[in-house]
Design an enzyme around this catalytic site. Structure first.
Site, PDB file in Angstrom:
ATOM      1  N   ASP A 270     -14.858   8.405  29.297  1.00  0.00           N
ATOM      2  CA  ASP A 270     -14.695   7.104  28.661  1.00  0.00           C
ATOM      3  C   ASP A 270     -13.385   7.130  27.873  1.00  0.00           C
ATOM      4  OD1 ASP A 270     -15.427   4.544  27.453  1.00  0.00           O
ATOM      5  OD2 ASP A 270     -15.873   5.709  25.653  1.00  0.00           O
TER       6      ASP A 270
ATOM      7  N   GLY B 175     -14.350   0.503  30.294  1.00  0.00           N
ATOM      8  CA  GLY B 175     -14.409  -0.942  30.443  1.00  0.00           C
ATOM      9  C   GLY B 175     -13.036  -1.577  30.522  1.00  0.00           C
TER      10      GLY B 175
ATOM     11  N   LYS C 166     -21.114   1.600  34.900  1.00  0.00           N
ATOM     12  CA  LYS C 166     -20.288   2.776  35.160  1.00  0.00           C
ATOM     13  C   LYS C 166     -20.987   3.698  36.169  1.00  0.00           C
ATOM     14  CE  LYS C 166     -17.753   2.943  30.781  1.00  0.00           C
ATOM     15  NZ  LYS C 166     -17.371   3.751  29.608  1.00  0.00           N
TER      16      LYS C 166
ATOM     17  N   ASP D  31     -19.322   7.637  24.345  1.00  0.00           N
ATOM     18  CA  ASP D  31     -19.741   7.409  22.960  1.00  0.00           C
ATOM     19  C   ASP D  31     -20.488   6.101  22.742  1.00  0.00           C
ATOM     20  OD1 ASP D  31     -17.283   5.809  23.306  1.00  0.00           O
ATOM     21  OD2 ASP D  31     -17.492   5.458  21.159  1.00  0.00           O
TER      22      ASP D  31
ATOM     23  N   ASN E 165     -22.229   1.243  26.707  1.00  0.00           N
ATOM     24  CA  ASN E 165     -21.906   1.064  28.124  1.00  0.00           C
ATOM     25  C   ASN E 165     -21.764   2.391  28.858  1.00  0.00           C
ATOM     26  OD1 ASN E 165     -19.438   1.855  27.053  1.00  0.00           O
ATOM     27  ND2 ASN E 165     -18.253   0.279  28.120  1.00  0.00           N
TER      28      ASN E 165
END
Length: 266
Positions: free
Chosen positions: A10, A45, A184, A207, A210
């Site tokens: 991420d 994202g 994801k 973290d 999402n």
């Protein structure tokens, strides 16, 4: 099927430090991962245009972007999933009637319904992002892969009204919006199918909310120290924050770089 280790990172709150940079220790640890035949992949994202510079800086050639909506393998787009414009018009009309701002994410640019929105301005400042141009029906002219809705709370109303979409809290200021059956995790699954890589040796660092589906899909998950509690509860390991060499330490926990390599990276 190749069983090389594949590590999904991420960005915000994970690979990026609190000042929106990649720590030197993280870059060096990723270099060691690559030397050890590991494959680093972004899983974020963020849209494609916001990750090009970072991918070049870190040597990460592949990415699962826009929460699984847009997938790049070694610089080549291998999958993209446009949100239905009819759904976007319904969402846009409903939000506008309630004075709520949206932003629409294409592969090349972000547009908004109201660039004077204070929540949007705060989010852009936190993400080191320019205030988007106004275009409230860009989805009629260009493919939109993700939306952000600027709300401090109350996303449950929108989730009930638009069950075909997924509303996931991304920050105190907004939620990510994307198709209900996409995440994801589905993006990672597609990435593995396209590349012929095995799920058996997959790892993820994250973290936020999402990242939940991603953590449920991969074999080993690593939560950052600054993660929300829901992520920490399901993680295989909990490492330190990105500001405190957490990426290097997490890769060491997973056995993907050794102790000496981790210390060199720090």
């Amino acid at each position: 099927m190749m069983k090389r280790p594949v590590v999904f990172f991420d960005l915000d709150g994970t690979l990026l430090t609190s000042d929106n940079k990649v720590a030197k220790s993280s870059i060096e640890a990723i270099e060691k991962l690559i030397e050890n035949d590991g494959i680093p992949v972004l899983a974020t994202g963020r849209p494609p245009f916001e990750t090009k510079k970072l991918r070049a800086e870190t040597g990460i050639g592949s990415a699962v972007l826009m929460n699984g909506q847009f997938i790049v393998h070694e610089g080549e787009v291998v999958s993209r999933n446009r949100i239905n414009p009819v759904q976007l018009k319904k969402l846009g009309d409903y939000a506008t009637q309630r004075g709520v701002t949206l932003s629409f994410h294409t592969a090349e640019q972000i547009f908004t319904t109201n660039n004077q929105c204070e929540l949007l301005k705060k989010d852009c400042l936190e993400c080191d992002r320019e205030i988007p141009e106004v275009d409230d029906d860009i989805y009629m002219n260009k493919p939109v892969y993700q939306v952000e809705i600027y709300l401090e709370d109350g996303e449950e109303e929108y989730q009930e009204k638009f069950p075909e979409l997924h509303f996931v809290r991304n920050s105190p200021y907004n939620c990510d919006v994307f198709p209900k059956d996409v995440s994801k995790a589905t993006g990672i699954k597609k990435f593995l199918e396209v590349t012929g890589l095995s799920k058996e040796n997959t790892y993820a660092f994250g973290d936020g909310l999402n990242d939940l589906e991603m953590f449920g899909f991969v074999k080993t998950s690593v939560a950052m120290e600054n993660s929300v509690e829901e992520i920490k509860e399901v993680a295989t390991y909990i490492t330190k924050s990105a500001d405190d060499d957490g990426i290097a330490d997490g890769l060491k926990m997973c056995g993907l770089i050794n102790q000496e390599e981790s210390e060199e990276a720090q």
